[in-house]
Design a protein around this motif. Sequence first.
Motif, mmCIF file in Angstrom:
data_model
loop_
_atom_site.group_PDB
_atom_site.id
_atom_site.type_symbol
_atom_site.label_atom_id
_atom_site.label_comp_id
_atom_site.label_asym_id
_atom_site.label_seq_id
_atom_site.Cartn_x
_atom_site.Cartn_y
_atom_site.Cartn_z
ATOM 1 N N HIS A 53 0.820 -1.217 0.000
ATOM 2 C CA HIS A 53 0.000 0.000 0.000
ATOM 3 C C HIS A 53 0.849 1.259 0.000
ATOM 4 O O HIS A 53 2.029 1.230 0.350
ATOM 5 C CB HIS A 53 -0.905 0.027 1.241
ATOM 6 C CG HIS A 53 -1.899 -1.065 1.257
ATOM 7 N ND1 HIS A 53 -1.631 -2.288 1.827
ATOM 8 C CD2 HIS A 53 -3.153 -1.139 0.754
ATOM 9 C CE1 HIS A 53 -2.682 -3.072 1.688
ATOM 10 N NE2 HIS A 53 -3.612 -2.410 1.028
ATOM 11 N N ARG A 54 0.193 2.351 -0.365
ATOM 12 C CA ARG A 54 0.801 3.677 -0.288
ATOM 13 C C ARG A 54 -0.179 4.608 0.402
ATOM 14 O O ARG A 54 -1.388 4.477 0.224
ATOM 15 C CB ARG A 54 1.103 4.219 -1.682
ATOM 16 C CG ARG A 54 2.175 3.450 -2.397
ATOM 17 C CD ARG A 54 2.369 3.979 -3.786
ATOM 18 N NE ARG A 54 3.517 3.331 -4.408
ATOM 19 C CZ ARG A 54 3.615 3.105 -5.694
ATOM 20 N NH1 ARG A 54 2.653 3.470 -6.509
ATOM 21 N NH2 ARG A 54 4.682 2.524 -6.184
ATOM 22 N N ILE A 55 0.354 5.549 1.147
ATOM 23 C CA ILE A 55 -0.468 6.584 1.766
ATOM 24 C C ILE A 55 0.089 7.926 1.325
ATOM 25 O O ILE A 55 1.289 8.174 1.404
ATOM 26 C CB ILE A 55 -0.458 6.492 3.302
ATOM 27 C CG1 ILE A 55 -1.093 5.174 3.744
ATOM 28 C CG2 ILE A 55 -1.188 7.683 3.919
ATOM 29 C CD1 ILE A 55 -1.072 4.934 5.237
ATOM 30 N N VAL A 56 -0.824 8.782 0.861
ATOM 31 C CA VAL A 56 -0.460 10.134 0.448
ATOM 32 C C VAL A 56 -1.301 11.096 1.268
ATOM 33 O O VAL A 56 -2.522 10.945 1.366
ATOM 34 C CB VAL A 56 -0.741 10.361 -1.055
ATOM 35 C CG1 VAL A 56 -0.343 11.772 -1.462
ATOM 36 C CG2 VAL A 56 -0.025 9.328 -1.899
ATOM 37 N N THR A 57 -0.656 12.086 1.862
ATOM 38 C CA THR A 57 -1.347 13.118 2.625
ATOM 39 C C THR A 57 -0.988 14.464 2.015
ATOM 40 O O THR A 57 0.189 14.758 1.800
ATOM 41 C CB THR A 57 -0.930 13.091 4.105
ATOM 42 O OG1 THR A 57 -1.140 11.787 4.625
ATOM 43 C CG2 THR A 57 -1.716 14.112 4.908
ATOM 44 N N ILE A 58 -2.015 15.279 1.737
ATOM 45 C CA ILE A 58 -1.816 16.604 1.163
ATOM 46 C C ILE A 58 -2.516 17.633 2.055
ATOM 47 O O ILE A 58 -3.660 17.433 2.456
ATOM 48 C CB ILE A 58 -2.392 16.688 -0.266
ATOM 49 C CG1 ILE A 58 -1.637 15.732 -1.195
ATOM 50 C CG2 ILE A 58 -2.331 18.117 -0.800
ATOM 51 C CD1 ILE A 58 -2.169 15.706 -2.607
ATOM 52 N N ARG A 59 -1.807 18.714 2.343
ATOM 53 C CA ARG A 59 -2.408 19.814 3.108
ATOM 54 C C ARG A 59 -3.376 20.564 2.206
ATOM 55 O O ARG A 59 -3.064 20.873 1.055
ATOM 56 C CB ARG A 59 -1.331 20.772 3.611
ATOM 57 C CG ARG A 59 -1.878 21.924 4.427
ATOM 58 C CD ARG A 59 -0.823 22.981 4.727
ATOM 59 N NE ARG A 59 0.433 22.439 5.210
ATOM 60 C CZ ARG A 59 0.714 22.219 6.496
ATOM 61 N NH1 ARG A 59 -0.181 22.456 7.411
ATOM 62 N NH2 ARG A 59 1.901 21.755 6.838
ATOM 63 N N THR A 60 -4.555 20.848 2.723
ATOM 64 C CA THR A 60 -5.570 21.592 1.966
ATOM 65 C C THR A 60 -6.008 22.789 2.795
ATOM 66 O O THR A 60 -7.139 22.852 3.249
ATOM 67 C CB THR A 60 -6.789 20.715 1.645
ATOM 68 O OG1 THR A 60 -7.395 20.314 2.873
ATOM 69 C CG2 THR A 60 -6.402 19.488 0.858
#
Length: 94
Positions: A53-60
């Motif tokens: 798996h991969r996890i991507v977190t982006i600030r919004t």
Amino acid sequence: TADGLIMSCTDSDNMQKEAFAAYGAATFKRACETMEQLSGESAGMLFFESENHRIVTIRTGEALLIALTGKDVRMGMVLVEMEKSAQKIKRLLE
């Protein structure tokens, strides 16, 4: 939110949504603190992967957009769609 509270979530029975949101937010916060200490800059995205798996977190803005994907997805497309969604979320929260 940046504190790990769920604002919206796709339906998935194979994970604990609250724990995922809380750990995702805590991980991003720590990564931002580390980036600030090392470079004086703020992190806008965090990306990590496991065997499957991969996890991507982006600030919004004041919130975070966190995605859990399989390892075989086309990450370029995921990132493009996440950036689009992040901009929409940011405008909604302004």
